[in-house]
Enzyme design. Structure first.
Site, PDB file in Angstrom:
ATOM      1  N   HIS A  18     -53.134  67.870  -1.412  1.00 48.04           N
ATOM      2  CA  HIS A  18     -53.145  68.870  -2.239  1.00 48.04           C
ATOM      3  C   HIS A  18     -54.730  69.578  -2.253  1.00 48.04           C
ATOM      4  CE1 HIS A  18     -49.932  66.398  -4.791  1.00 48.04           C
ATOM      5  NE2 HIS A  18     -49.427  67.502  -4.287  1.00 48.04           N
ATOM      6  N   LYS A  42     -37.899  64.598 -16.054  1.00 49.68           N
ATOM      7  CA  LYS A  42     -38.452  64.034 -14.846  1.00 49.68           C
ATOM      8  C   LYS A  42     -39.293  62.857 -15.117  1.00 49.68           C
ATOM      9  CE  LYS A  42     -40.167  65.495 -10.565  1.00 49.68           C
ATOM     10  NZ  LYS A  42     -40.269  66.746  -9.735  1.00 49.68           N
ATOM     11  N   ARG A  92     -45.257  71.191   4.938  1.00 47.36           N
ATOM     12  CA  ARG A  92     -45.914  69.829   5.886  1.00 47.36           C
ATOM     13  C   ARG A  92     -44.849  69.754   6.961  1.00 47.36           C
ATOM     14  NH1 ARG A  92     -46.012  66.029   0.760  1.00 47.36           N
ATOM     15  NH2 ARG A  92     -44.305  67.795   0.343  1.00 47.36           N
ATOM     16  N   SER A 130     -46.681  62.683  -2.354  1.00 41.08           N
ATOM     17  CA  SER A 130     -47.164  61.745  -3.577  1.00 41.08           C
ATOM     18  C   SER A 130     -46.234  60.736  -3.840  1.00 41.08           C
ATOM     19  CB  SER A 130     -46.924  62.656  -4.971  1.00 41.08           C
ATOM     20  OG  SER A 130     -48.013  63.679  -5.070  1.00 41.08           O
TER      21      SER A 130
END
Ligand code: ADP
Length: 161
Positions: A18, A42, A92, A130
């Site tokens: 990040h 969430k 990514r 993460s």
């Protein structure tokens, strides 16, 4: 008119990946707003306040960065409210691509004036997510090269509780 980009994400926790995307975004945009997208449905490891505090500390003294959060609203509505015209996202893997492609097209349909800009991750960060970070840290692994020491400390405190 200044060129503002919003970098949205969960940042649960913030990782070196990040930080890299945001730092590189600053080379292209006058201002980058790091925006925690809070989804009340969430479950997260860190609270919104904890994620805000970490991001603020990590970017302390850096010019052109704002840390913010928005809850239960469309990203494009948030971006408009900040008078920004760009959504900055990192890429990514090919799995990221499929998801990001769908989101970018949906956002363009909803808000044609907003552009999504992608930055390719640096190869040394390409494996970092993460969720993998959480797994490593919760099982006692080292966060070196994956998360800043401040984040590692906070996550390990949380796991101990
Ligand atoms: P989200 O839940 O929206 O995917 P994340 O917090 O996982 O939020 O990611 C926020 C942004 O940071 C996304 O654009 C993501 O692609 C990017 N990002 C996350 N990890 C990396 C990494 N290792 N390298 C480059 N970009 C990354």
């Amino acid at each position: 008119m200044s060129n503002i980009a919003v970098c949205p994400g969960s940042f649960d926790p913030p990782t070196e990946g990040h930080l890299n995307i945001v730092a590189r975004g600053l080379k292209v945009f006058d201002k980058v707003i790091v925006a925690i997208a809070v989804n009340s449905q969430k479950k997260t490891t860190l609270t919104t306040a904890e994620r805000m505090a970490l991001l603020k500390e990590l970017f302390k003294g850096k010019e052109g960065i704002e840390i913010d959060a928005f809850e239960d609203k469309l990203l494009i509505d948030y971006v408009r409210s900040k008078k920004a015209r760009v959504i900055l996202r990192g890429l990514r893997t090919i799995q990221d691509y499929e998801y990001e492609f769908q989101m970018a097209l949906a956002n363009r349909q909803l808000a044609p004036e907003i552009e999504t800009v992608f930055m390719m991750t640096e190869s040394k960060f390409s494996y970092i997510s993460s969720s993998l970070t959480k797994e490593i840290l919760s099982l006692g692994g080292s966060g070196k090269g994956i998360v800043p020491p401040l984040v590692e400390k906070k996550m390990k405190e949380k796991v101990r509780k």
